[in-house]
Design an enzyme around this catalytic site. Structure first.
Site, short mmCIF file in Angstrom:
data_model
loop_
_atom_site.label_atom_id
_atom_site.label_comp_id
_atom_site.label_asym_id
_atom_site.label_seq_id
_atom_site.Cartn_x
_atom_site.Cartn_y
_atom_site.Cartn_z
N MET A 279 1.51 -3.67 4.26
CA MET A 279 1.57 -4.67 4.39
C MET A 279 0.27 -5.25 3.03
O MET A 279 -0.47 -4.54 2.16
CB MET A 279 -0.48 -4.23 5.20
CG MET A 279 -0.91 -5.64 6.08
SD MET A 279 -1.00 -6.72 5.82
CE MET A 279 -3.09 -6.61 4.71
N PRO A 280 1.02 -5.96 2.30
CA PRO A 280 1.25 -7.42 3.32
C PRO A 280 2.16 -7.60 3.38
O PRO A 280 3.53 -6.99 3.04
CB PRO A 280 1.06 -8.59 2.48
CG PRO A 280 -0.25 -8.30 1.55
CD PRO A 280 0.59 -6.87 1.51
#
Length: 129
Positions: free
Chosen positions: A1-2
């Protein structure tokens, strides 16, 4: 993540695409100080007429080497985002020959409750991450 969604025109080889993905990942790791295995990328190739990125009136032209990067992420500071923008341009320029005016980046922010990395749990909320 992102989660990084990367859209490009179909002009690059598989090796060039792999280099592009690695350059964007390295910029994200450095700018956001996330682990190296925190890698979520989706690459989509388009016909030139299917990826329209104009200059919003800034007075420059983009080429068929244009790249659109959309990052879906937990909130990041303005400084982190600006560092990411600069590193993406630097790394893509150096490693892929990308022109700075061909690189467009956008952020979509969400919260910890908006992520599940598997097993039907929200790992940011459960404390697993």
């Amino acid at each position: 993540m992102p989660l990084l969604r990367i859209d490009v025109v179909k002009v690059r080889t598989s090796f060039e695409l792999a280099t592009l993905l690695q350059a964007v990942h390295d910029a994200m790791v450095e700018a956001f100080e996330v682990p190296h295995r925190d890698r979520y990328q989706v690459l989509t190739e388009h016909e030139p007429s299917h990826l329209i990125l104009q200059d919003t009136g800034l007075g420059f032209e983009r080429s068929d080497g244009r790249i659109l990067i959309q990052a879906t992420s937990r909130p990041r500071t303005t400084e982190m985002k600006q560092r990411f923008y600069a590193l993406v341009v630097q790394y893509l320029g150096k490693r892929c020959g990308a022109r700075p005016q061909d690189i467009d980046v956008s952020f979509v922010e969400n919260t910890d409750a908006d992520w599940s990395f598997g097993f039907g749990r929200a790992q940011f909320l459960t404390g697993e991450l």
